[in-house]
Each structure stands twice: as structure tokens, then as C-alpha cells.
Design a protein around this motif. Structure first.
Motif, PDB file in Angstrom:
ATOM      1  N   ASP A  45     -47.153  16.810  -9.789  1.00  0.00           N
ATOM      2  CA  ASP A  45     -48.705  15.947  -9.303  1.00  0.00           C
ATOM      3  C   ASP A  45     -49.921  16.349 -10.523  1.00  0.00           C
ATOM      4  OD1 ASP A  45     -50.567  15.125  -7.585  1.00  0.00           O
ATOM      5  OD2 ASP A  45     -49.634  15.528  -6.079  1.00  0.00           O
ATOM      6  N   GLU A  46     -49.845  15.495 -10.814  1.00  0.00           N
ATOM      7  CA  GLU A  46     -51.325  15.496 -12.218  1.00  0.00           C
ATOM      8  C   GLU A  46     -52.568  15.558 -10.907  1.00  0.00           C
ATOM      9  OE1 GLU A  46     -50.979  15.145 -15.060  1.00  0.00           O
ATOM     10  OE2 GLU A  46     -48.269  15.316 -14.866  1.00  0.00           O
ATOM     11  N   ALA A  47     -53.239  14.911  -9.848  1.00  0.00           N
ATOM     12  CA  ALA A  47     -54.252  15.818  -9.622  1.00  0.00           C
ATOM     13  C   ALA A  47     -53.632  16.569  -9.112  1.00  0.00           C
ATOM     14  CB  ALA A  47     -53.983  14.838  -8.313  1.00  0.00           C
ATOM     15  N   ILE A  49     -52.393  19.574 -10.172  1.00  0.00           N
ATOM     16  CA  ILE A  49     -52.319  20.430 -11.522  1.00  0.00           C
ATOM     17  C   ILE A  49     -53.787  20.520 -11.892  1.00  0.00           C
ATOM     18  CG2 ILE A  49     -51.475  20.002 -14.310  1.00  0.00           C
ATOM     19  CD1 ILE A  49     -49.082  18.646 -13.436  1.00  0.00           C
ATOM     20  N   LYS A  50     -54.171  19.212 -12.496  1.00  0.00           N
ATOM     21  CA  LYS A  50     -55.696  19.153 -12.697  1.00  0.00           C
ATOM     22  C   LYS A  50     -56.884  20.350 -11.662  1.00  0.00           C
ATOM     23  CE  LYS A  50     -55.736  15.470 -15.138  1.00  0.00           C
ATOM     24  NZ  LYS A  50     -55.735  13.144 -14.694  1.00  0.00           N
ATOM     25  N   ALA A  51     -56.453  20.056 -10.223  1.00  0.00           N
ATOM     26  CA  ALA A  51     -57.056  21.362  -9.274  1.00  0.00           C
ATOM     27  C   ALA A  51     -57.333  22.638  -9.772  1.00  0.00           C
ATOM     28  CB  ALA A  51     -56.877  20.411  -8.199  1.00  0.00           C
ATOM     29  N   LYS A  54     -60.069  26.688 -14.074  1.00  0.00           N
ATOM     30  CA  LYS A  54     -59.495  27.267 -15.346  1.00  0.00           C
ATOM     31  C   LYS A  54     -59.741  28.087 -15.754  1.00  0.00           C
ATOM     32  CE  LYS A  54     -64.817  26.773 -15.613  1.00  0.00           C
ATOM     33  NZ  LYS A  54     -65.723  27.071 -16.900  1.00  0.00           N
ATOM     34  N   ALA A 268     -55.439  23.696  -5.655  1.00  0.00           N
ATOM     35  CA  ALA A 268     -54.514  23.236  -6.489  1.00  0.00           C
ATOM     36  C   ALA A 268     -53.824  22.801  -5.632  1.00  0.00           C
ATOM     37  CB  ALA A 268     -54.108  23.675  -7.386  1.00  0.00           C
TER      38      ALA A 268
END
Length: 309
Positions: A45-47, A49-51, A54, A268
């Protein structure tokens, strides 16, 4: 080992088990194999993963390391090979790992050991029927995925019903030490004693075999514990549900994936779970373990937890 005896008692010599569901629902054969070919799986799930924060750091590259302290189905227990953990908690851990694009690694731990393990970074998360509380939120972040329901179970021939505090007056009730349900039972007892009713007698057992012998022989009147595990055991026909209610009584309580506070993983994981709710995998996992009644409409990050004692 207690958890293996518990599982073997449930299975006998059968390779699969059929759960008794609510009236009108079809019975579902339970997959107890190590392979778990019927386990729902997810795409990355790209969304979600981006969550990932950092500054988030996983225990291992490409791996989602999850502690599992459960030793009872349907939460988690060993499969037929007596090595591989299976259960609803493992299924959800698998969905989250898949959605985050990582390989799942389950680490078996004692209940008392998971908090330090998560805080110290030994595990990325724990999925082990952990309830969200305000006290725990000081050290942990939460991503909810089930309602926390408790149940009073009695011998199948025992006609009593337990719907409110006065119904436990004078009873001998099995309960786990140090659990939320123990605190609820003790509050009920305090309320009853103030009202002039007979006190409840809490009973504590470390061995599931001895526990169920006490319940079925009449030495204990009822067993108060997590509804899923007790309901699973009741499919043998020796015990039955006498009443259930929220694990945060009188408040609503939720079960959550638990991560170290500020680790950058909770948002995430919440996104991953919500993705699985939307695509139907979430419901499939709950149905697979006869836990549809514990579904939540959405996963939430750090919702209000049970208040401090």
C-alpha cells in the motif's frame, strides 16, 4: 507446555476444526496448518508506506518484527507443527507487513516481556490483544483494529445469566491476575459489597487444563476473560456464554497494534489497516476466526484509552 496442551485439547486428532457460529451463519472450517494457505494476503500500500516516519527505524531491513505473547486461539497459538504461530493476531500482522512492503517475522515472547522489548526497539510492534489505555499511551502508540469484548462463560448446564454487577454476587469467578477484566470484577465486587450483597470470590489458575476442570466440575461458577478465546473453547460444548460486555466497562475499549511512542510507525500501520478494511481483507480475517462481532469501522491512531486506575 500449557499452550500446547490447550491446543491439543481443542484439536484432538483432527487436522481441522469447525467453529460453531451464530444462528443463521454457516460453519467455517479452521485452518490449523503451518502453511496457512487460506490466510488473506495484501499488496503493498503506497499510501501506508509513505506514511512511515522519515526517522523511523525498523529492527531489520525489509522486515516487520512483531512480538506475539498470545498462547491461545483464536488470538495466536502454535500450528500443527508446534513451531509456527497462527491465529487472528498473526493474520493481522501479516496484512500490515504486506501493506508496508515488508516480510513478517514473529517473535514469541512472554506477556511481561513485550513492553520493554517494544520500548527498547527489540520489536517493531506487538500484536497480542493489547488494550489501549491512557497509562500505556505514555510509552506506546496505538493503531486500533478490534473491539475489546469480555465474556462470562459457565458450565454448559449452568442456567445463570450475568448481565450486571449484582449477578456475580456470591459467585466463584475465575479471572486472570493483573488483567483489565480482574479490575472490572473487583470494581463490581466493591459495588456489590457496598450494596450489602455477598462478595465474589476470584479464582486464579496458571494452567488452562486445571482451570477448565474447575469450571466443568462446579468448583468455579464462571470464567471471566477475553470473549474470543473463551468463545473458541466453548465450541466443544462443555461451556457456554452467560454474558458479555466491553473490556473497558462501562467505557468502550479497543485492541490495537502497539508500537514505541514516537517511533514513526503508528500512522503508517493505521493507514495499512484502513486500506485492508476498505478492500475487504480485514473482514475476511475476522470471519476466518469467528470474530466478526469485534469489527471496528476504521482504524484510529491513539484514540482515547481506558482511564488510569
Amino acid at each position: 507446555m500449557i499452550h500446547r496442551r490447550h491446543l491439543l485439547a481443542l484439536l484432538g486428532s483432527a487436522a481441522s476444526l469447525t467453529l460453531s457460529l451464530a444462528p443463521g451463519m454457516a460453519q467455517q472450517a479452521l485452518d490449523l496448518s503451518a502453511a496457512q494457505a487460506t490466510r488473506p494476503r495484501a499488496e503493498p500500500d503506497e499510501a501506508a508506506i509513505k506514511a512511515i516516519g522519515k526517522d523511523a527505524k525498523f529492527v531489520k531491513d525489509g522486515v516487520f518484527t512483531v512480538a506475539s505473547a498470545s498462547v491461545r486461539l483464536p488470538f495466536a497459538a502454535f500450528a500443527e507443527d508446534n513451531r509456527t504461530k497462527i491465529g487472528v493476531e498473526i493474520d493481522f500482522a501479516s496484512l500490515v507487513a504486506d501493506a508496508l512492503g515488508r516480510r513478517l517475522e514473529i517473535v514469541n515472547v512472554a506477556w511481561a516481556d513485550w513492553p520493554l522489548g517494544v520500548v527498547s526497539g527489540k520489536y517493531d510492534a506487538v500484536l497480542s490483544n493489547v488494550t489501549v489505555t491512557e497509562e500505556r499511551k505514555e510509552k506506546f502508540d496505538f493503531s486500533t483494529y478490534r473491539q475489546d469484548l469480555l465474556g462470562f462463560y459457565v458450565k454448559a448446564s449452568n442456567p445463570i445469566e450475568i448481565r450486571e454487577p449484582k449477578d456475580v454476587a456470591g459467585l466463584k469467578v475465575i479471572v486472570g491476575s493483573g488483567t483489565n477484566q480482574e479490575q472490572i470484577l473487583l470494581r463490581w465486587n466493591e459495588q456489590n459489597v457496598k450494596a450489602g450483597l455477598k462478595p465474589v470470590e476470584p479464582l486464579y489458575f496458571d494452567d488452562d487444563v486445571v482451570l477448565y476442570i474447575a469450571l466443568e466440575s462446579g468448583r468455579a461458577d464462571a470464567y471471566l476473560g477475553p470473549n474470543p478465546t473463551l468463545g473458541f473453547q466453548s465450541t466443544q460444548g462443555k461451556t457456554r456464554l452467560a454474558g458479555n460486555f466491553s473490556g473497558g466497562w462501562p467505557l468502550t475499549a479497543e485492541i490495537a497494534v502497539t508500537t514505541r511512542k514516537g517511533a514513526g510507525l503508528a500512522e503508517a500501520i493505521t493507514a495499512a489497516l484502513n486500506g485492508q478494511i476498505k478492500n475487504g481483507n480485514y473482514g475476511k480475517v475476522l470471519a476466518r476466526w469467528n470474530l466478526a462481532s469485534e469489527a471496528v469501522p476504521e482504524s484510529r491512531t491513539n484514540p482515547p484509552g481506558l482511564p488510569r486506575k
